[in-house]
Design a protein around this motif. Structure first.
Motif, PDB file in Angstrom:
ATOM      1  N   ILE A 124      30.338  41.651  28.585  1.00 30.72           N
ATOM      2  CA  ILE A 124      30.661  41.161  27.237  1.00 30.72           C
ATOM      3  C   ILE A 124      30.843  42.314  26.246  1.00 30.72           C
ATOM      4  O   ILE A 124      31.810  42.360  25.509  1.00 30.72           O
ATOM      5  CB  ILE A 124      29.587  40.175  26.733  1.00 30.72           C
ATOM      6  CG1 ILE A 124      29.702  38.867  27.494  1.00 30.72           C
ATOM      7  CG2 ILE A 124      29.731  39.929  25.237  1.00 30.72           C
ATOM      8  CD1 ILE A 124      28.620  37.868  27.178  1.00 30.72           C
ATOM      9  N   GLY A 125      29.932  43.262  26.206  1.00 27.00           N
ATOM     10  CA  GLY A 125      30.037  44.349  25.241  1.00 27.00           C
ATOM     11  C   GLY A 125      30.754  45.577  25.766  1.00 27.00           C
ATOM     12  O   GLY A 125      30.738  46.621  25.123  1.00 27.00           O
ATOM     13  N   ALA A 126      31.383  45.451  26.916  1.00 32.48           N
ATOM     14  CA  ALA A 126      32.016  46.602  27.555  1.00 32.48           C
ATOM     15  C   ALA A 126      33.384  46.895  26.937  1.00 32.48           C
ATOM     16  O   ALA A 126      33.959  46.092  26.216  1.00 32.48           O
ATOM     17  CB  ALA A 126      32.172  46.343  29.047  1.00 32.48           C
ATOM     18  N   PRO A 150      37.285  47.103  26.791  1.00 28.99           N
ATOM     19  CA  PRO A 150      38.249  46.145  27.345  1.00 28.99           C
ATOM     20  C   PRO A 150      38.811  46.543  28.715  1.00 28.99           C
ATOM     21  O   PRO A 150      39.029  45.685  29.573  1.00 28.99           O
ATOM     22  CB  PRO A 150      39.353  46.104  26.289  1.00 28.99           C
ATOM     23  CG  PRO A 150      38.649  46.426  25.023  1.00 28.99           C
ATOM     24  CD  PRO A 150      37.584  47.424  25.391  1.00 28.99           C
ATOM     25  N   LYS A 151      39.019  47.824  28.942  1.00 27.50           N
ATOM     26  CA  LYS A 151      39.521  48.286  30.240  1.00 27.50           C
ATOM     27  C   LYS A 151      38.526  47.948  31.353  1.00 27.50           C
ATOM     28  O   LYS A 151      38.921  47.544  32.444  1.00 27.50           O
ATOM     29  CB  LYS A 151      39.766  49.787  30.179  1.00 27.50           C
ATOM     30  CG  LYS A 151      40.396  50.359  31.423  1.00 27.50           C
ATOM     31  CD  LYS A 151      40.695  51.829  31.234  1.00 27.50           C
ATOM     32  CE  LYS A 151      41.343  52.422  32.470  1.00 27.50           C
ATOM     33  NZ  LYS A 151      41.614  53.846  32.308  1.00 27.50           N
ATOM     34  N   ASN A 152      37.228  48.100  31.067  1.00 26.62           N
ATOM     35  CA  ASN A 152      36.206  47.789  32.066  1.00 26.62           C
ATOM     36  C   ASN A 152      36.096  46.290  32.295  1.00 26.62           C
ATOM     37  O   ASN A 152      35.842  45.847  33.406  1.00 26.62           O
ATOM     38  CB  ASN A 152      34.854  48.359  31.651  1.00 26.62           C
ATOM     39  CG  ASN A 152      34.790  49.863  31.779  1.00 26.62           C
ATOM     40  OD1 ASN A 152      35.725  50.486  32.279  1.00 26.62           O
ATOM     41  ND2 ASN A 152      33.716  50.460  31.319  1.00 26.62           N
ATOM     42  N   LYS A 153      36.301  45.495  31.261  1.00 29.79           N
ATOM     43  CA  LYS A 153      36.293  44.033  31.414  1.00 29.79           C
ATOM     44  C   LYS A 153      37.400  43.603  32.375  1.00 29.79           C
ATOM     45  O   LYS A 153      37.199  42.764  33.250  1.00 29.79           O
ATOM     46  CB  LYS A 153      36.520  43.347  30.068  1.00 29.79           C
ATOM     47  CG  LYS A 153      35.351  43.401  29.127  1.00 29.79           C
ATOM     48  CD  LYS A 153      35.697  42.620  27.866  1.00 29.79           C
ATOM     49  CE  LYS A 153      34.604  42.700  26.839  1.00 29.79           C
ATOM     50  NZ  LYS A 153      34.898  41.913  25.640  1.00 29.79           N
ATOM     51  N   LYS A 154      38.579  44.198  32.215  1.00 27.37           N
ATOM     52  CA  LYS A 154      39.713  43.857  33.072  1.00 27.37           C
ATOM     53  C   LYS A 154      39.470  44.314  34.507  1.00 27.37           C
ATOM     54  O   LYS A 154      39.867  43.639  35.459  1.00 27.37           O
ATOM     55  CB  LYS A 154      40.995  44.470  32.524  1.00 27.37           C
ATOM     56  CG  LYS A 154      41.451  43.831  31.232  1.00 27.37           C
ATOM     57  CD  LYS A 154      42.701  44.498  30.694  1.00 27.37           C
ATOM     58  CE  LYS A 154      43.095  43.895  29.356  1.00 27.37           C
ATOM     59  NZ  LYS A 154      44.256  44.568  28.767  1.00 27.37           N
ATOM     60  N   THR A 155      38.802  45.447  34.667  1.00 21.88           N
ATOM     61  CA  THR A 155      38.493  45.950  35.998  1.00 21.88           C
ATOM     62  C   THR A 155      37.535  45.013  36.712  1.00 21.88           C
ATOM     63  O   THR A 155      37.722  44.700  37.887  1.00 21.88           O
ATOM     64  CB  THR A 155      37.898  47.370  35.914  1.00 21.88           C
ATOM     65  OG1 THR A 155      38.823  48.222  35.254  1.00 21.88           O
ATOM     66  CG2 THR A 155      37.602  47.919  37.290  1.00 21.88           C
ATOM     67  N   VAL A 156      36.508  44.539  36.010  1.00 24.99           N
ATOM     68  CA  VAL A 156      35.550  43.592  36.598  1.00 24.99           C
ATOM     69  C   VAL A 156      36.274  42.313  37.008  1.00 24.99           C
ATOM     70  O   VAL A 156      36.048  41.779  38.102  1.00 24.99           O
ATOM     71  CB  VAL A 156      34.392  43.299  35.613  1.00 24.99           C
ATOM     72  CG1 VAL A 156      33.567  42.121  36.078  1.00 24.99           C
ATOM     73  CG2 VAL A 156      33.513  44.521  35.454  1.00 24.99           C
ATOM     74  N   ALA A 157      37.159  41.819  36.161  1.00 21.95           N
ATOM     75  CA  ALA A 157      37.920  40.612  36.485  1.00 21.95           C
ATOM     76  C   ALA A 157      38.827  40.846  37.690  1.00 21.95           C
ATOM     77  O   ALA A 157      38.974  39.969  38.547  1.00 21.95           O
ATOM     78  CB  ALA A 157      38.732  40.173  35.280  1.00 21.95           C
ATOM     79  N   HIS A 197      28.187  51.218  36.484  1.00 15.65           N
ATOM     80  CA  HIS A 197      26.993  50.871  35.727  1.00 15.65           C
ATOM     81  C   HIS A 197      26.815  49.363  35.622  1.00 15.65           C
ATOM     82  O   HIS A 197      25.770  48.904  35.162  1.00 15.65           O
ATOM     83  CB  HIS A 197      27.063  51.487  34.327  1.00 15.65           C
ATOM     84  CG  HIS A 197      28.248  51.068  33.540  1.00 15.65           C
ATOM     85  ND1 HIS A 197      29.529  51.533  33.799  1.00 15.65           N
ATOM     86  CD2 HIS A 197      28.378  50.206  32.506  1.00 15.65           C
ATOM     87  CE1 HIS A 197      30.361  50.985  32.942  1.00 15.65           C
ATOM     88  NE2 HIS A 197      29.697  50.173  32.154  1.00 15.65           N
ATOM     89  N   MET A 198      27.791  48.574  36.054  1.00 15.26           N
ATOM     90  CA  MET A 198      27.714  47.114  35.946  1.00 15.26           C
ATOM     91  C   MET A 198      27.646  46.401  37.285  1.00 15.26           C
ATOM     92  O   MET A 198      27.412  45.200  37.324  1.00 15.26           O
ATOM     93  CB  MET A 198      28.928  46.573  35.182  1.00 15.26           C
ATOM     94  CG  MET A 198      28.937  46.919  33.736  1.00 15.26           C
ATOM     95  SD  MET A 198      30.157  45.978  32.818  1.00 15.26           S
ATOM     96  CE  MET A 198      31.630  46.886  33.179  1.00 15.26           C
ATOM     97  N   VAL A 199      27.847  47.117  38.388  1.00 11.61           N
ATOM     98  CA  VAL A 199      27.920  46.469  39.692  1.00 11.61           C
ATOM     99  C   VAL A 199      26.948  47.101  40.688  1.00 11.61           C
ATOM    100  O   VAL A 199      26.511  48.237  40.520  1.00 11.61           O
ATOM    101  CB  VAL A 199      29.344  46.526  40.282  1.00 11.61           C
ATOM    102  CG1 VAL A 199      30.326  45.756  39.429  1.00 11.61           C
ATOM    103  CG2 VAL A 199      29.817  47.941  40.472  1.00 11.61           C
ATOM    104  N   LYS A 200      26.649  46.310  41.727  1.00 15.66           N
ATOM    105  CA  LYS A 200      25.861  46.807  42.863  1.00 15.66           C
ATOM    106  C   LYS A 200      26.762  46.693  44.076  1.00 15.66           C
ATOM    107  O   LYS A 200      27.405  45.661  44.291  1.00 15.66           O
ATOM    108  CB  LYS A 200      24.609  45.948  43.048  1.00 15.66           C
ATOM    109  CG  LYS A 200      23.737  46.390  44.200  1.00 15.66           C
ATOM    110  CD  LYS A 200      22.458  45.561  44.291  1.00 15.66           C
ATOM    111  CE  LYS A 200      22.793  44.215  44.897  1.00 15.66           C
ATOM    112  NZ  LYS A 200      21.625  43.412  45.230  1.00 15.66           N
ATOM    113  N   VAL A 201      26.827  47.746  44.881  1.00 18.61           N
ATOM    114  CA  VAL A 201      27.740  47.786  46.014  1.00 18.61           C
ATOM    115  C   VAL A 201      26.940  47.947  47.306  1.00 18.61           C
ATOM    116  O   VAL A 201      26.052  48.792  47.393  1.00 18.61           O
ATOM    117  CB  VAL A 201      28.734  48.977  45.877  1.00 18.61           C
ATOM    118  CG1 VAL A 201      29.676  49.005  47.069  1.00 18.61           C
ATOM    119  CG2 VAL A 201      29.499  48.881  44.577  1.00 18.61           C
ATOM    120  N   GLU A 202      27.272  47.112  48.296  1.00 16.91           N
ATOM    121  CA  GLU A 202      26.670  47.220  49.622  1.00 16.91           C
ATOM    122  C   GLU A 202      27.783  47.355  50.648  1.00 16.91           C
ATOM    123  O   GLU A 202      28.795  46.667  50.553  1.00 16.91           O
ATOM    124  CB  GLU A 202      25.855  45.963  49.948  1.00 16.91           C
ATOM    125  CG  GLU A 202      24.718  45.696  48.989  1.00 16.91           C
ATOM    126  CD  GLU A 202      24.064  44.355  49.287  1.00 16.91           C
ATOM    127  OE1 GLU A 202      23.933  43.999  50.464  1.00 16.91           O
ATOM    128  OE2 GLU A 202      23.709  43.677  48.314  1.00 16.91           O
TER     129      GLU A 202
END
Length: 60
Positions: free
Chosen positions: A14-16, A18-25, A53-58
């Motif tokens: 939410i507070g990220a 805009p480029k990072n918001k689009k990447t998450v989507a 900083h927003m995701v966990k990867v396995e």
């Protein structure tokens, strides 16, 4: 390198920036704790590095 990556969203975009918001989507993550399996390639690794900083990867 693993063949597939399991990516989980652990922090709200939410507070990220805009480029990072689009990447998450683009990674297919919508809500916190949503998970998606993605192929392990350079494009996906670059996207994950941008929002590490927003995701966990396995590795699967």
């Amino acid at each position: 390198m693993a063949e597939r990556l399991k990516v989980t969203l652990v922090k709200s975009p939410i507070g990220a920036v805009p480029k990072n918001k689009k990447t998450v989507a683009a990674l297919g993550l919508r809500k916190i704790n949503s998970t998606n399996e993605l192929p392990d390639n350079k494009a996906v690794r670059g996207m994950l590095q941008q929002v590490q900083h927003m995701v966990k990867v396995e590795e699967l």
